[in-house]
Design a protein around this motif. Structure first.
Motif, PDB file in Angstrom:
ATOM      1  N   SER A   1      35.667  31.695  38.609  1.00  0.00           N
ATOM      2  CA  SER A   1      36.023  33.120  38.647  1.00  0.00           C
ATOM      3  C   SER A   1      34.995  33.944  37.898  1.00  0.00           C
ATOM      4  CB  SER A   1      37.386  33.338  37.992  1.00  0.00           C
ATOM      5  OG  SER A   1      38.397  32.909  38.850  1.00  0.00           O
TER       6      SER A   1
ATOM      7  N   GLY B   1      37.301  38.323  47.512  1.00  0.00           N
ATOM      8  CA  GLY B   1      37.965  38.577  46.233  1.00  0.00           C
ATOM      9  C   GLY B   1      38.597  39.942  46.165  1.00  0.00           C
ATOM     10  N   ALA B   2      38.762  40.434  44.943  1.00  0.00           N
ATOM     11  CA  ALA B   2      39.393  41.732  44.702  1.00  0.00           C
ATOM     12  C   ALA B   2      38.309  42.794  44.575  1.00  0.00           C
ATOM     13  CB  ALA B   2      40.212  41.673  43.422  1.00  0.00           C
ATOM     14  N   THR B   3      38.461  43.883  45.306  1.00  0.00           N
ATOM     15  CA  THR B   3      37.465  44.963  45.268  1.00  0.00           C
ATOM     16  C   THR B   3      38.085  46.190  44.593  1.00  0.00           C
ATOM     17  OG1 THR B   3      38.193  45.429  47.517  1.00  0.00           O
ATOM     18  CG2 THR B   3      36.083  44.303  47.278  1.00  0.00           C
TER      19      THR B   3
ATOM     20  N   ASN C   1      36.538  36.249  42.723  1.00  0.00           N
ATOM     21  CA  ASN C   1      35.525  37.297  42.535  1.00  0.00           C
ATOM     22  C   ASN C   1      36.228  38.634  42.343  1.00  0.00           C
ATOM     23  OD1 ASN C   1      32.990  35.764  43.219  1.00  0.00           O
ATOM     24  ND2 ASN C   1      34.136  35.429  45.114  1.00  0.00           N
ATOM     25  N   ILE C   2      35.852  39.338  41.309  1.00  0.00           N
ATOM     26  CA  ILE C   2      36.358  40.702  41.111  1.00  0.00           C
ATOM     27  C   ILE C   2      35.139  41.621  41.202  1.00  0.00           C
ATOM     28  CG2 ILE C   2      37.526  42.300  39.563  1.00  0.00           C
ATOM     29  CD1 ILE C   2      38.880  39.873  38.231  1.00  0.00           C
TER      30      ILE C   2
ATOM     31  N   PRO D   1      41.460  36.432  40.468  1.00  0.00           N
ATOM     32  CA  PRO D   1      40.727  36.207  41.723  1.00  0.00           C
ATOM     33  C   PRO D   1      39.394  35.513  41.448  1.00  0.00           C
ATOM     34  CG  PRO D   1      41.431  38.508  41.514  1.00  0.00           C
ATOM     35  CD  PRO D   1      41.665  37.857  40.189  1.00  0.00           C
TER      36      PRO D   1
ATOM     37  N   LEU E   1      45.050  45.063  38.906  1.00  0.00           N
ATOM     38  CA  LEU E   1      44.841  43.683  39.380  1.00  0.00           C
ATOM     39  C   LEU E   1      46.154  42.906  39.376  1.00  0.00           C
ATOM     40  CD1 LEU E   1      41.480  42.788  37.589  1.00  0.00           C
ATOM     41  CD2 LEU E   1      41.852  42.833  40.073  1.00  0.00           C
TER      42      LEU E   1
ATOM     43  N   VAL F   1      33.447  38.345  37.299  1.00  0.00           N
ATOM     44  CA  VAL F   1      33.439  39.777  37.588  1.00  0.00           C
ATOM     45  C   VAL F   1      32.019  40.139  38.003  1.00  0.00           C
ATOM     46  CG1 VAL F   1      33.748  42.095  36.634  1.00  0.00           C
ATOM     47  CG2 VAL F   1      35.229  40.231  35.853  1.00  0.00           C
TER      48      VAL F   1
END
Ligand code: S3P
Length: 176
Positions: A79, A102-104, A9-10, A7, A173, A81
């Motif tokens: 990308s 992104g992924a939270t 943004n993680i 993703p 993820l 983190v």
């Protein structure tokens, strides 16, 4: 490691002392992408440390800078983190923003374990938690967690335990 689409943004979320920065850095290294600690980025942008921001601008001022920095980082193209601050998801619609961008991940660590960790790490740089006995600290953490839980639970991935691992994060993820 099996291939996975990384993703843009993680976001790692959770209470102070839940391992967001340590696990975030390890995750970024493993995925070979950039790592940002939101608190450090805020300090760089504001030109002063978190304690001074709280002293001079109050929590309201801090939350405004926090939101601005979250958006600035989220818009960077590569990308990455991001280790967020303990309160980040709970203000200015930040959890909705992060879910869009992104992924939270919510790292849910027992508060008793967090007290032990914070007693070792110290709370000097955590203005909302400093100068407290272990008992007061646990009380404060319970109070914050009660206010924050409904925001944390909106993260797409929940991991719970006293020693959440990098492998657990990567596995979660992959199936997101
Ligand atoms: C805060 C947690 C801190 C920092 C600020 C406020 C909070 O980050 O953002 O002191 O509201 O819980 P950590 O979670 O990294 O301690």
């Amino acid at each position: 490691m099996d291939s996975m689409e990384i993703p843009k943004n993680i976001y790692l979320t959770g209470m102070p002392g839940s391992g967001k920065s340590t696990l975030g850095k390890a995750l970024a290294d493993k995925l070979q992408i950039a790592f940002f600690d939101l608190d450090h980025y805020i300090e760089e942008q504001a030109g002063k440390d978190i304690n001074r921001i709280f002293n001079e601008d109050g929590e309201v001022g801090f939350r405004a800078i926090e939101r601005k920095c979250l958006v600035t980082l989220g818009e960077k193209p590569d990308s990455k983190v991001l280790a967020t601050g303990g309160g980040t998801p709970c203000f200015h619609g930040n959890i909705d923003y992060m879910n869009q961008m992104g992924a939270t991940i919510f790292l849910q660590v027992p508060l008793e374990v967090i007290v032990q960790r914070l007693s070792q790490q110290g709370t000097d740089e955590r203005p909302l938690l400093r100068d407290k006995t272990a008992k007061e600290l646990l009380g404060q953490l319970h109070e914050h967690f009660a206010q924050r839980k409904s925001f944390y639970l909106q993260a797409r991935i929940h991991l719970e335990g006293s020693s959440i691992t990098l492998e657990q994060i990567i596995d979660a993820l992959k199936i997101l």
